[in-house]
Design a protein around this motif. Structure first.
Motif, PDB file in Angstrom:
ATOM      1  N   LEU A  13       0.840  -1.189   0.000  1.00  0.00           N
ATOM      2  CA  LEU A  13       0.000   0.000   0.000  1.00  0.00           C
ATOM      3  C   LEU A  13       0.881   1.248   0.000  1.00  0.00           C
ATOM      4  CD1 LEU A  13      -2.813   1.337   0.299  1.00  0.00           C
ATOM      5  CD2 LEU A  13      -2.533   1.093   2.783  1.00  0.00           C
ATOM      6  N   GLU A  14       0.763   2.059  -1.058  1.00  0.00           N
ATOM      7  CA  GLU A  14       1.464   3.344  -1.106  1.00  0.00           C
ATOM      8  C   GLU A  14       0.504   4.404  -0.576  1.00  0.00           C
ATOM      9  OE1 GLU A  14       3.827   4.428  -4.550  1.00  0.00           O
ATOM     10  OE2 GLU A  14       3.421   2.436  -5.398  1.00  0.00           O
ATOM     11  N   VAL A  15       0.638   4.714   0.695  1.00  0.00           N
ATOM     12  CA  VAL A  15      -0.326   5.562   1.377  1.00  0.00           C
ATOM     13  C   VAL A  15      -0.387   6.958   0.767  1.00  0.00           C
ATOM     14  CG1 VAL A  15      -0.951   6.580   3.586  1.00  0.00           C
ATOM     15  CG2 VAL A  15      -0.030   4.256   3.511  1.00  0.00           C
ATOM     16  N   THR A  16       0.770   7.554   0.527  1.00  0.00           N
ATOM     17  CA  THR A  16       0.789   8.947   0.062  1.00  0.00           C
ATOM     18  C   THR A  16       0.203   9.098  -1.336  1.00  0.00           C
ATOM     19  OG1 THR A  16       3.041   8.623  -0.751  1.00  0.00           O
ATOM     20  CG2 THR A  16       2.790   9.527   1.480  1.00  0.00           C
ATOM     21  N   ARG A  17       0.315   8.087  -2.143  1.00  0.00           N
ATOM     22  CA  ARG A  17      -0.191   8.151  -3.512  1.00  0.00           C
ATOM     23  C   ARG A  17      -1.566   7.506  -3.653  1.00  0.00           C
ATOM     24  NH1 ARG A  17       4.045   5.653  -7.425  1.00  0.00           N
ATOM     25  NH2 ARG A  17       2.705   6.668  -8.969  1.00  0.00           N
ATOM     26  N   GLY A  18      -2.029   6.855  -2.607  1.00  0.00           N
ATOM     27  CA  GLY A  18      -3.341   6.203  -2.670  1.00  0.00           C
ATOM     28  C   GLY A  18      -3.378   5.057  -3.655  1.00  0.00           C
ATOM     29  N   LEU A  19      -2.306   4.248  -3.681  1.00  0.00           N
ATOM     30  CA  LEU A  19      -2.202   3.140  -4.612  1.00  0.00           C
ATOM     31  C   LEU A  19      -1.981   1.824  -3.871  1.00  0.00           C
ATOM     32  CD1 LEU A  19       0.167   4.732  -7.309  1.00  0.00           C
ATOM     33  CD2 LEU A  19      -2.347   4.583  -7.386  1.00  0.00           C
ATOM     34  N   LEU A  20      -2.438   0.750  -4.467  1.00  0.00           N
ATOM     35  CA  LEU A  20      -2.171  -0.588  -3.953  1.00  0.00           C
ATOM     36  C   LEU A  20      -1.510  -1.392  -5.055  1.00  0.00           C
ATOM     37  CD1 LEU A  20      -2.562  -2.602  -1.578  1.00  0.00           C
ATOM     38  CD2 LEU A  20      -4.706  -3.318  -2.677  1.00  0.00           C
ATOM     39  N   ASN A  21      -0.293  -1.876  -4.783  1.00  0.00           N
ATOM     40  CA  ASN A  21       0.477  -2.633  -5.760  1.00  0.00           C
ATOM     41  C   ASN A  21       0.400  -4.130  -5.435  1.00  0.00           C
ATOM     42  OD1 ASN A  21       1.612  -0.344  -7.248  1.00  0.00           O
ATOM     43  ND2 ASN A  21       2.742   0.068  -5.356  1.00  0.00           N
ATOM     44  N   LEU A  22      -0.119  -4.882  -6.378  1.00  0.00           N
ATOM     45  CA  LEU A  22      -0.233  -6.332  -6.210  1.00  0.00           C
ATOM     46  C   LEU A  22       0.825  -7.041  -7.037  1.00  0.00           C
ATOM     47  CD1 LEU A  22      -4.104  -6.824  -6.548  1.00  0.00           C
ATOM     48  CD2 LEU A  22      -2.774  -6.562  -4.439  1.00  0.00           C
ATOM     49  N   VAL A  82      -4.789   0.993 -12.687  1.00  0.00           N
ATOM     50  CA  VAL A  82      -4.093   2.123 -13.313  1.00  0.00           C
ATOM     51  C   VAL A  82      -2.843   1.689 -14.060  1.00  0.00           C
ATOM     52  CG1 VAL A  82      -4.988   3.810 -11.672  1.00  0.00           C
ATOM     53  CG2 VAL A  82      -2.830   2.658 -11.176  1.00  0.00           C
ATOM     54  N   ALA A  83      -2.326   0.506 -13.749  1.00  0.00           N
ATOM     55  CA  ALA A  83      -1.133   0.024 -14.457  1.00  0.00           C
ATOM     56  C   ALA A  83      -1.036  -1.491 -14.294  1.00  0.00           C
ATOM     57  CB  ALA A  83       0.135   0.683 -13.921  1.00  0.00           C
ATOM     58  N   VAL A  84      -0.530  -2.144 -15.355  1.00  0.00           N
ATOM     59  CA  VAL A  84      -0.279  -3.577 -15.311  1.00  0.00           C
ATOM     60  C   VAL A  84       1.135  -3.817 -15.819  1.00  0.00           C
ATOM     61  CG1 VAL A  84      -0.947  -5.864 -16.139  1.00  0.00           C
ATOM     62  CG2 VAL A  84      -2.708  -4.143 -15.693  1.00  0.00           C
ATOM     63  N   GLY A  85       1.958  -4.423 -14.966  1.00  0.00           N
ATOM     64  CA  GLY A  85       3.320  -4.761 -15.355  1.00  0.00           C
ATOM     65  C   GLY A  85       3.432  -6.230 -15.692  1.00  0.00           C
ATOM     66  N   SER A  86       4.659  -6.719 -15.783  1.00  0.00           N
ATOM     67  CA  SER A  86       4.875  -8.122 -16.121  1.00  0.00           C
ATOM     68  C   SER A  86       4.208  -9.045 -15.110  1.00  0.00           C
ATOM     69  CB  SER A  86       6.375  -8.415 -16.172  1.00  0.00           C
ATOM     70  OG  SER A  86       6.608  -9.794 -16.372  1.00  0.00           O
ATOM     71  N   ARG A  87       4.364  -8.716 -13.817  1.00  0.00           N
ATOM     72  CA  ARG A  87       3.742  -9.526 -12.766  1.00  0.00           C
ATOM     73  C   ARG A  87       3.049  -8.659 -11.722  1.00  0.00           C
ATOM     74  NH1 ARG A  87       6.167 -15.091 -11.390  1.00  0.00           N
ATOM     75  NH2 ARG A  87       7.164 -15.745 -13.329  1.00  0.00           N
ATOM     76  N   THR A  88       2.794  -7.422 -12.069  1.00  0.00           N
ATOM     77  CA  THR A  88       2.218  -6.513 -11.079  1.00  0.00           C
ATOM     78  C   THR A  88       0.971  -5.814 -11.610  1.00  0.00           C
ATOM     79  OG1 THR A  88       3.612  -4.683 -11.825  1.00  0.00           O
ATOM     80  CG2 THR A  88       4.468  -6.058 -10.021  1.00  0.00           C
ATOM     81  N   VAL A  89       0.084  -5.502 -10.687  1.00  0.00           N
ATOM     82  CA  VAL A  89      -1.102  -4.706 -10.980  1.00  0.00           C
ATOM     83  C   VAL A  89      -1.164  -3.582  -9.962  1.00  0.00           C
ATOM     84  CG1 VAL A  89      -3.623  -4.674 -11.078  1.00  0.00           C
ATOM     85  CG2 VAL A  89      -2.374  -6.654 -11.935  1.00  0.00           C
ATOM     86  N   THR A  90      -1.369  -2.343 -10.431  1.00  0.00           N
ATOM     87  CA  THR A  90      -1.492  -1.198  -9.538  1.00  0.00           C
ATOM     88  C   THR A  90      -2.928  -0.710  -9.558  1.00  0.00           C
ATOM     89  OG1 THR A  90       0.812  -0.542  -9.923  1.00  0.00           O
ATOM     90  CG2 THR A  90      -0.667   1.119  -9.013  1.00  0.00           C
ATOM     91  N   LEU A  91      -3.511  -0.573  -8.352  1.00  0.00           N
ATOM     92  CA  LEU A  91      -4.897  -0.169  -8.199  1.00  0.00           C
ATOM     93  C   LEU A  91      -4.979   1.199  -7.549  1.00  0.00           C
ATOM     94  CD1 LEU A  91      -6.321  -3.505  -6.696  1.00  0.00           C
ATOM     95  CD2 LEU A  91      -6.144  -2.871  -9.113  1.00  0.00           C
ATOM     96  N   ALA A  92      -5.944   1.992  -7.979  1.00  0.00           N
ATOM     97  CA  ALA A  92      -6.207   3.292  -7.352  1.00  0.00           C
ATOM     98  C   ALA A  92      -7.205   3.099  -6.219  1.00  0.00           C
ATOM     99  CB  ALA A  92      -6.757   4.269  -8.382  1.00  0.00           C
ATOM    100  N   LEU A  93      -6.936   3.752  -5.086  1.00  0.00           N
ATOM    101  CA  LEU A  93      -7.769   3.566  -3.901  1.00  0.00           C
ATOM    102  C   LEU A  93      -8.535   4.836  -3.543  1.00  0.00           C
ATOM    103  CD1 LEU A  93      -5.259   1.561  -1.682  1.00  0.00           C
ATOM    104  CD2 LEU A  93      -7.056   0.684  -3.174  1.00  0.00           C
TER     105      LEU A  93
END
Length: 564
Positions: free
Chosen positions: A441-450, A482-493
């Motif tokens: 969880l990136e608190v300052t940016r309001g993102l969750l990286n899976l 908001v973004a999909v990498g090779s093995r990652t997904v970034t979600l906006a919270l």
């Protein structure tokens, strides 16, 4: 023998490439093109020498390392001699067994046999002889469940081609149990719909929801293409039936369910205007369609059921399904004198779809419970199992109703991948889709990286496919990708702040369009749905938070209160 390498994915309406197959002896005439129902077994028939109902010409018996169990009827106290011979007349094996009274049955276990055939199997008692011909040894799979298992090859996508291809697979043999119910456990089948048969367009497409099961046939066909030796398929399915009907009384008791269909505890799980009756009655299908088969030596089971339990005991399925698996395993192992392995491989299809934009989450809950609330299989509660995800195989225009999607090719393809990995131990075979293993969880940016277990392919960025819970009780909020990498997904919270209590994916009755869910792996297998609790890693001894974010420990959730 080493298994064939993984086959490339195929078009929905097509068929996979066919590797070269082991040469087998030519088929022995005559053949049955259409099966006929048998009359009920009565005392007069049982007094005569004969095999039990599910042995016959053209059958497949389980190959080594197990020994195939063979049983039948005779004169109490008499001796039955069992002879297995080649077409040339060369005797391969001889067994003698005494007929037990008062039931007048005999049972023997054949020595383990290598794959192949054809053989003749003769039972002799005095001057009487009964011979079964064109018998092969290979792997025997039992296919059971409700209407999506009962859908025949006639009903599926590209049916004309699939039926025409039947003649290319003479070593995949088929047998269909007739729908039947009983209040007591039966020792033998009262009726069969299709005796052991060589596949034809007629017996694979006998009619709608009759025989032969498309999922079962395609699974067996794909396994035959990978293995290169005979496969025997036994269908025992009945549409509209809940898991309770397929469960023994032992299995029901294990989950605290009563055995009486009219009891208040059971009736409370269904509409007050509807009572369980007929084939929905607890244990009646176990009694009549499964219990008689227990002497059969099996390689594995394929199961497609659950739709009926989206309105009956939905949130008990996380008990009733593992209990059924454990009970069937114990029963088949004991019934086959230990020949069917104790951890009998058990594959199943996770529910597909029904109604678009339905607010009901019973399908989503049932899918989760099919994994014993752990998301993926095999797992600690469901060892030796494998699953075909089917939530992306929707079919709104199916003439049989949207609850009966016609793409059974992809269902069977995904099942056979699991079978090859779990039942046959094929190494390094990818048989399931990607699953999240880490969250930051990136608190300052309001993102969750899976972070996921496999390389990802994103088919679409549905704004509601991911949802987060930020309060108690839960009010689920969309978490856009908001973004999909090779093995990652970034979600906006947005709207969630710094508190993330739970996360879920594809939690809907109709989560996506055909083959267009959000995430797949590079082999085209969809990411399964999940429901995960999020616990800050700082609360876990020995774990420290990563720089630039707060790591969350993802735990399978079993809570359905508060909107979860």
């Amino acid at each position: 023998m080493p298994l064939s390498p993984p086959q490339p994915l195929f078009d929905t309406l097509g068929t996979p490439p066919r590797p070269s197959l082991m040469p087998l002896a030519p088929l022995q005439p005559p053949f049955d093109s259409l099966g006929t129902s048998l009359p009920p077994w009565d005392d007069a028939l049982r007094a005569m020498l004969g095999f039990a109902s599910y042995y016959g010409d053209h059958m497949v018996l389980q190959k080594e390392p197990a020994g195939a169990v063979v049983w039948g009827y005779g004169e109490p106290g008499a001796t039955v001699t069992m002879v297995l011979s080649e077409d040339s007349g060369l005797i391969v094996m001889k067994k003698t067994v005494r007929v037990k009274g008062p039931a007048g049955t005999w049972t023997t276990v054949l020595d383990p046999m290598d794959r192949g055939g054809p053989y003749a199997l003769t039972a002799g008692q005095g001057s009487e002889n009964v011979t079964l011909r064109d018998v092969y040894f290979g792997d025997v799979w039992l296919c059971s469940g409700q209407s999506n298992m009962a859908m025949t090859v006639l009903q599926i996508a590209n049916a004309t081609r699939e039926l025409a291809d039947a003649a290319r697979y003479p070593y995949v043999r088929v047998f269909a149990v007739a729908p039947a119910r009983s209040d007591v456990e039966l020792e033998d089948l009262e009726r069969i719909d299709l005796p052991w048969s060589i596949p034809t367009a007629e017996n694979l497409g006998h009619g709608n929801f009759t025989y032969f099961s498309a999922v079962c046939w395609l699974l067996g066909r794909y396994l035959y293409e990978a293995l290169g030796y005979p496969v025997g398929l036994v269908e025992a399915a009945w549409g509209g039936t809940p898991i309770e009907a397929w469960s023994s009384r032992r299995a029901l008791r294990a989950c605290g369910l009563p055995e009486d269909a009219g009891s208040p505890a059971l009736a409370s799980g269904i509409s007050q205007h509807r009572r369980l009756s007929g084939p929905q009655t607890p244990s009646v299908l176990w009694n009549a369609m499964i219990h008689p088969l227990l002497n059969m030596t099996l390689q594995g089971v394929a199961w497609y059921q659950g739709e009926a339990n989206t309105f009956l005991h939905t949130d008990l399925y996380n008990c009733t399904f593992p209990a059924l698996i454990a009970d069937w395993r114990q029963a088949f192992h004991a019934g086959s004198a230990g020949q069917t392995q104790p951890l009998l491989p058990f594959g199943f299809v996770q529910l597909s779809t029904y109604r678009r934009q339905s607010p009901d989450d019973s399908f989503a809950r049932l899918r989760w419970h099919q994994t014993a609330d752990l998301g993926v299989v095999p797992n600690a509660r469901m060892p030796g199992t494998f699953m075909a995800v089917a939530m992306d195989l929707c079919d709104e225009r199916s003439p049989y109703g949207s609850i009966h999607p016609r793409d059974k090719q992809n269902v069977a393809h995904r099942l056979q991948l699991g079978a090859r990995a779990v039942a046959y131990g094929e190494k390094d075979l990818v048989f399931q889709g990607p699953y999240p293993t880490r969250a930051v969880l990136e608190v300052t940016r309001g993102l969750l990286n899976l972070t996921y277990s496999q390389e990802l392919v994103c088919h679409q960025r549905d704004t509601r496919v991911f949802e987060v819970c930020c309060s108690t009780p839960c009010g689920w909020l969309p978490a856009p990708v908001v973004a999909v990498g090779s093995r990652t997904v970034t979600l906006a919270l947005a709207g969630c702040g710094t508190l993330v209590l739970a996360l879920r994916y594809a939690w809907a009755e109709w989560p996506c369009e055909y083959q267009s869910c959000a995430l797949y792996n590079t082999r085209g297998l969809p990411a399964p749905p999940f429901l995960l609790d999020a616990l800050p890693v700082g609360k876990i001894p020995g774990r420290s938070e990563p720089a630039g974010g707060r790591e969350l420990h993802l735990l399978p959730s079993s809570g359905f209160s508060g909107g979860i």
